[in-house]
Design a protein around this motif. Structure first.
Motif, PDB file in Angstrom:
ATOM      1  N   ALA A  71       0.838  -1.203   0.000  1.00 56.64           N
ATOM      2  CA  ALA A  71       0.000   0.000   0.000  1.00 56.64           C
ATOM      3  C   ALA A  71       0.873   1.252   0.000  1.00 56.64           C
ATOM      4  O   ALA A  71       0.546   2.254  -0.664  1.00 56.64           O
ATOM      5  N   GLU A  72       1.990   1.223   0.727  1.00 57.28           N
ATOM      6  CA  GLU A  72       2.917   2.355   0.719  1.00 57.28           C
ATOM      7  C   GLU A  72       3.553   2.533  -0.653  1.00 57.28           C
ATOM      8  O   GLU A  72       3.746   3.658  -1.123  1.00 57.28           O
ATOM      9  N   THR A  73       3.869   1.423  -1.322  1.00 59.19           N
ATOM     10  CA  THR A  73       4.421   1.499  -2.672  1.00 59.19           C
ATOM     11  C   THR A  73       3.406   2.106  -3.628  1.00 59.19           C
ATOM     12  O   THR A  73       3.740   2.940  -4.475  1.00 59.19           O
ATOM     13  N   ALA A  74       2.132   1.697  -3.501  1.00 57.66           N
ATOM     14  CA  ALA A  74       1.078   2.262  -4.349  1.00 57.66           C
ATOM     15  C   ALA A  74       0.962   3.763  -4.134  1.00 57.66           C
ATOM     16  O   ALA A  74       0.830   4.537  -5.089  1.00 57.66           O
ATOM     17  N   ARG A  75       1.011   4.179  -2.883  1.00 56.52           N
ATOM     18  CA  ARG A  75       0.911   5.605  -2.567  1.00 56.52           C
ATOM     19  C   ARG A  75       2.105   6.366  -3.154  1.00 56.52           C
ATOM     20  O   ARG A  75       1.942   7.477  -3.689  1.00 56.52           O
ATOM     21  N   ALA A  76       3.297   5.762  -3.107  1.00 59.63           N
ATOM     22  CA  ALA A  76       4.488   6.420  -3.643  1.00 59.63           C
ATOM     23  C   ALA A  76       4.417   6.533  -5.163  1.00 59.63           C
ATOM     24  O   ALA A  76       4.856   7.535  -5.746  1.00 59.63           O
ATOM     25  N   ILE A  77       3.875   5.520  -5.838  1.00 56.51           N
ATOM     26  CA  ILE A  77       3.737   5.575  -7.296  1.00 56.51           C
ATOM     27  C   ILE A  77       2.795   6.704  -7.694  1.00 56.51           C
ATOM     28  O   ILE A  77       3.081   7.481  -8.611  1.00 56.51           O
ATOM     29  N   ALA A  78       1.663   6.795  -7.006  1.00 54.14           N
ATOM     30  CA  ALA A  78       0.725   7.872  -7.303  1.00 54.14           C
ATOM     31  C   ALA A  78       1.347   9.236  -7.021  1.00 54.14           C
ATOM     32  O   ALA A  78       1.158  10.193  -7.786  1.00 54.14           O
ATOM     33  N   ARG A  79       2.102   9.327  -5.946  1.00 55.03           N
ATOM     34  CA  ARG A  79       2.746  10.588  -5.586  1.00 55.03           C
ATOM     35  C   ARG A  79       3.783  10.983  -6.639  1.00 55.03           C
ATOM     36  O   ARG A  79       3.880  12.150  -7.025  1.00 55.03           O
TER      37      ARG A  79
END
Length: 294
Positions: A71-79
């Motif tokens: 979930a943190e990786t997903a958030r970083a990709i979107a960011r």
């Protein structure tokens, strides 16, 4: 965390210098031309799609630690794909860069096994992280071209990752070979099957050739019927092969991408354009409309 711009200024600093540095992010967005803004939108959309796919991977995890890490990786990709980052006005936080590192496929620390990822998903996840991490580092004088290139690659990578799961689910489902031959759009039985344009066309072609050869033979004996049947099969063989290729192109268990499906469609059209037109509609050479990723 926002770092103050004041320590970057030579002393003594004038108010004009302060305004220029503090307003750097706003200037980047204001100076961006239409081409750059369009490319930034593509990057944001690709980042959003890739993040949504990684969140699906997170939901699938039985280990909560792996779920949180993904979930943190997903958030970083979107960011990384957000307008503020790709237009150069903001910097990607260190924790986001860490989430985009290669360890994303290994999951959270202090776990006994890596995340539950299918073969092919790990490669796609690594590629998505690398592409997302590259978005903030595009060259200012080539920003539009580089953003467009990276966005296309990121979107294709996310789509490939989604195909892996869709193909695996289809392979685990009961085998359905009905799409490999011309069949009914709905219902069952000979009458329903005959309603399909491709099946009706092949049936009429076979009947016509059968009757023609039988009449040419001048008899109704066994040998004459064999010759007539052989002629009917020859007349429909290429159409049946084309129908099988079109059915295989739409089989999600194969995990084919658009280029591969289009290649099979071109092969089918070369074998029998009429069957391809009947099964694909007036558009002809492309995958069935609305197929998408299931």
């Amino acid at each position: 965390m926002t770092i103050s711009a004041l320590p970057w200024l030579p002393l003594p600093a004038t108010l004009d210098q302060v305004a220029r540095v503090v307003g750097r992010g706003a200037e980047h967005a204001a100076r961006a031309d239409g081409d750059t803004l369009a490319a930034a939108r593509l990057a944001a959309e690709a980042g959003g799609r890739a993040a949504a796919w990684v969140r699906q991977l997170a939901v699938r995890q039985a280990d909560p630690a792996h779920a949180r890490a993904l979930a943190e990786t997903a958030r970083a990709i979107a960011r990384a794909g957000s307008h503020g980052i790709v237009l150069g006005g903001e910097r990607l936080a260190d924790e986001d860069r860490c989430a985009l590192a290669g360890r994303a496929v290994l999951g959270a620390a202090d776990t006994t096994a890596p995340p539950d990822l299918y073969p092919g998903e790990r490669t796609a996840l690594l590629a998505a992280c690398t592409l997302a991490a590259a978005l903030p580092s595009v060259e200012a004088d080539r920003r539009a071209a580089e953003l467009r290139f990276l966005a296309a690659e990121l979107a294709a990578t996310a789509a490939a990752g989604q195909l892996v799961a869709a193909a695996r689910a289809a392979r685990l489902a009961p085998v359905d070979s009905s799409g490999l031959v011309p069949g009914p759009e709905s219902g069952d039985g000979p009458r329903a099957r005959a309603a399909h344009p491709a099946h009706r066309g092949l049936g009429e072609r076979a009947f016509y050739v059968f009757e023609l050869v039988l009449a040419h033979q001048g008899g109704t004996g066994e040998e004459s019927r064999r010759e007539a049947l052989a002629g009917a099969l020859d007349a429909t063989a290429r159409g049946l092969a084309a129908a099988a290729l079109l059915g295989a192109a739409d089989d999600p268990a194969l995990g084919l991408d658009d280029e591969q499906r289009q290649y099979l469609t071109r092969l089918a059209a070369d074998l029998d354009p009429r069957v391809t037109r009947d099964m694909r509609g007036s558009e002809g050479g492309g995958p069935a409309a609305g197929r998408g990723v299931r």
